[in-house]
Structures are given as C-alpha cells and as structure tokens.
Design an enzyme around this catalytic site. Structure first.
Site, short mmCIF file in Angstrom:
data_model
loop_
_atom_site.label_atom_id
_atom_site.label_comp_id
_atom_site.label_asym_id
_atom_site.label_seq_id
_atom_site.Cartn_x
_atom_site.Cartn_y
_atom_site.Cartn_z
N ARG A 259 2.50 10.05 27.54
CA ARG A 259 3.83 9.47 28.10
C ARG A 259 3.56 8.02 28.50
O ARG A 259 4.39 7.10 28.30
CB ARG A 259 4.31 10.17 29.35
N PHE B 230 14.03 17.10 23.23
CA PHE B 230 13.15 18.20 23.99
C PHE B 230 12.72 17.68 25.25
O PHE B 230 11.60 17.82 25.60
CB PHE B 230 12.16 19.06 23.23
N ASP C 154 17.97 18.39 25.66
CA ASP C 154 17.47 19.58 26.01
C ASP C 154 18.28 20.69 26.08
O ASP C 154 19.62 20.40 26.46
CB ASP C 154 16.44 19.64 27.03
N ASP D 69 9.20 16.30 21.33
CA ASP D 69 8.14 16.82 22.18
C ASP D 69 8.65 18.23 22.38
O ASP D 69 9.04 18.71 23.31
CB ASP D 69 8.17 16.36 23.57
N CYS E 142 2.56 21.17 20.16
CA CYS E 142 1.68 21.94 21.35
C CYS E 142 1.06 23.24 21.10
O CYS E 142 0.71 23.88 21.87
CB CYS E 142 2.44 21.86 22.60
#
Length: 400
Positions: free
Chosen positions: A214, A230, A252, A301, A341
């Site tokens: 970030r 996201f 989101d 993300d 991730c």
C-alpha cells in the site's frame, strides 16, 4: 508418561527432511504407544533416527505438525515463551509493530496459529488441534513478552471461524478470550487511520500483509485519477488519497465493506476525494471501458480466486480477465498494481497470466517492482504455504 512414537515409511518424509514441518498420513509406517489427538508425539525415521517432536491428529491428512527438531526438547511453557519471544524480537527489527502479525504459524515454528496485534488488542486464529490446546499458554506468554516492552494488551478476541478447522475435526468458534471489550479498534498504518472490525471483518479483521505494498503505490498517486478494485475496507484507496490523488474510486461487492471504507475515508478527512461504490468488479470494468473512462493508476487486490490446486484453471481465467480489463482502463504511461493472494496461483503462473493478458490487449508492460507480503508474514523457504502474496507494479504502455 512416555510419548507415542510415529515412524515414517522408508523413503518418505522428504518434506520434513528438507526443513518442512508437516508429516502426511501416507508417509507413516506405524504409530506405537497410546495417545489422543492433539497430543505431543515423537517422530522417527524408518531406521529409528530421531526427527523431533510435534502434535498428532489422525483426523487430518497432515497427521503430525512439528514443533521442534530436537527429540529431547520438552514442549513446556518455557519452550513456548521462547518461540513467542523469538517471533516478537524478529518483528521489532523488520516492521512497524503498532499493528502487525505477531505469529504466523509454521513460519514462526508454531504451526496452525496466527496472532495479529491491532494496537493494544490481539486477534488469534487457531487452525490445528494440537496448537488449539496450547493457545492460551502461548497467548499468556505473548502478553508477558509484550509487557516487557511496555505494551499492555487490553483484550484478546478469537477468530477461529475458518472452515479449514473442520479438516482437523474441530468446531468453528469465535469470541472473547478473557474480558469483553469494544471490538471496533482504531489503528494507523502508513499515516492512514482505519477502524478495524475484529469481530465481523474478514479473517482477523484487516489485511496486514499488504502494509508496504500500500505504501509503495503512494508515490504513483499524487495528482492522479485512481481506481481501486476489490477495495474491501478501502486500504489502497485511502493510501492513494492520503498521497494527494486528484480523485479515487474504490469498488467492492460487499455492502458491509463499502460502508466501513466510507467511515475510514471520513476518519482521514478524505470524503471529498475518495469515493466508494458497491459493485461487482467483473461487471463494472467493462462498463467503465464502454464509457471511455481512463485512469492514471488502477489497483487490483482481489480475494483468492483459488484455494486448491483443482480450481487453478478457473482462477487463471479470472485473473486474466480482470488484468486485461484493467490494462484497457489505464492511460498510456499510467500504472497498474496487481496481485494474487492465493498460494496455489504460483509466481510463475501469475506472471504468465498477466503477460498473456497484456498480449491479448496489445499493451506493453514495464515492470516497476515485484513485491510479496510484508515481513511480519515471513516466507519460510521450507514451508511453501507461507509464500502466498504476489504483487506487481507495472507501467502500462500502448504498443508503439
């Protein structure tokens, strides 16, 4: 009382012998002696060579998780406190410890246990039966170690509500360990304030692993028009806003997350600059493209698109789709920050997928940097599952 002995089959235990902490059910020749699941056992090679001590659970494919390579070492409160102290001393050297992951399972040689520190609150997630039996001893030790540095922990909350516990034959559970306290906790990271919902937020309440990723986008966002996809509770969007972005749109699909993101924007005085939209990113990106929208910086993300090897092919399609859509929305010479991730979406696969997306939309990518998770989520080279976050920043250029 003598411990039960787990003996490996001849030629098995390659993972263990290369530094890993797991013994799988199909590697075991015999288990001699009495035990109940969750007990500490001795592990020996087929010829009797001592491999160390770990805890056993025959309900799990990972039957033994190792705690020490020294068969003579007692798994005592003193031993556990030293493990905790080692984990904390490491964090003090490598991260801002205001809020950080203090214990990261296998990578801190405490398999199956995660502990996050949000200011003066601890959130614990226990994912294995043996460590579950030790967790309160470990938490007491952690509070003592932190107190030595003048840090008083005012409360502990358990978020052991991950479905993976069922593979261990365990119930899902969440709630206070000890006295109750307010579960909305304010933290500050990279100069950005957040309200963290440790009771109902995702996982332990906040994704600490992206802390320095970030921070890495801040320098790209001054004066920029930014799209954060996201966004969850707004972390990348707020980093862009605090860095002086001209405008930021965070997206989101979760209404709860978007409401929290808006509160976080207010907390930082960014209501006028950082806006949030509750939409499905896969549906929104083509709509933005159709309208001719362009952004200086686009951030992707997403949640993990795959949590098993069997669904990797579908995940590749998802990552390719959002990356090619995002590349079309980046102005010529603008920037794309994109990540995965998922442990099962390997570095090689993720890199290949992004390259294919760029080729499909005739974009040239100039790599700015490649990053992984923050160092409070250390990558243990002998524990592949500890390396899961892949994060790229690219400059996106039209084919010339």
């Amino acid at each position: 009382m003598s411990l039960a002995v787990v003996t490996l089959k001849k030629g098995e235990g390659r993972f263990l012998k290369s530094g890993g902490l797991w013994v799988y059910d199909n590697e075991i020749a015999s288990i001699m002696g009495s035990f109940v699941n969750g007990d500490i056992v001795l592990v020996r090679d087929f010829d009797g060579y001592p491999m160390g001590r770990g805890f056993i659970n025959t309900n799990s494919k990972i039957t033994v998780r190792m705690l020490t390579r020294d068969e003579r070492t007692e798994i005592s409160p003193k031993f556990l406190k030293q493990r905790v102290r080692d984990a904390w001393e490491y964090r003090k050297k490598v991260v801002d410890t205001g809020s950080c992951r203090v214990i990261f399972g296998e990578a801190d040689f405490l398999p199956g246990l995660v502990v996050d520190k949000f200011s003066d609150v601890l959130v614990v997630q226990s994912l294995a039966l043996g460590i579950d039996r030790l967790k309160e001893t470990i938490l007491d030790a952690l509070k003592e170690v932190l107190a030595e540095d003048g840090i008083r922990i005012r409360g502990v909350y358990e978020r052991s509500d991950a479905k993976v516990r069922r593979q261990e034959g365990m119930e899902l559970t969440k709630g206070f360990i000890g006295e109750e306290f307010p579960t909305l906790v304010q933290i500050e990271e990279n100069g950005v304030k957040y309200e963290v919902d440790i009771r109902d937020g995702q996982k332990t309440g906040f994704f600490l692993d992206q802390k320095y990723n970030r921070l890495a986008i801040q320098k790209l966002c001054k004066g920029a028009k930014v799209l954060d996809c996201f966004t969850h509770t707004g972390s990348f969007a707020l980093n862009a806003g605090i860095a002086g972005a001209q405008s930021v749109l965070g997206v989101d699909a979760s209404e709860t997350a978007v409401l929290q993101a808006r509160r976080n924007a207010s907390l930082n005085g960014l209501d006028g600059t950082v806006k949030f939209l509750c939409e499905d990113v896969f549906e929104l990106l083509p709509e933005l493209e159709e309208k001719g929208e362009k952004f200086d910086v686009v951030v992707l993300d997403p949640p993990a698109f795959t949590k098993s090897r069997s669904s990797v092919k579908n995940a590749i399609k998802g990552y390719r789709e959002i990356n090619l859509r995002a590349m079309r929305l980046v102005k010529d010479g603008g920037f794309l920050a994109t990540c995965s991730c998922s442990h099962f979406m390997t570095y090689e696969l993720f890199t290949q997928t992004i390259g294919q997306a760029a080729k499909n939309v005739h974009k040239r990518l100039r790599q700015v940097e490649y990053r992984t998770q923050a160092p409070d989520h250390p990558i243990l080279w002998s524990a592949d599952e500890s390396y899961y976050l892949k994060f790229y920043i690219f400059q996106v250029c039209n084919d010339r």
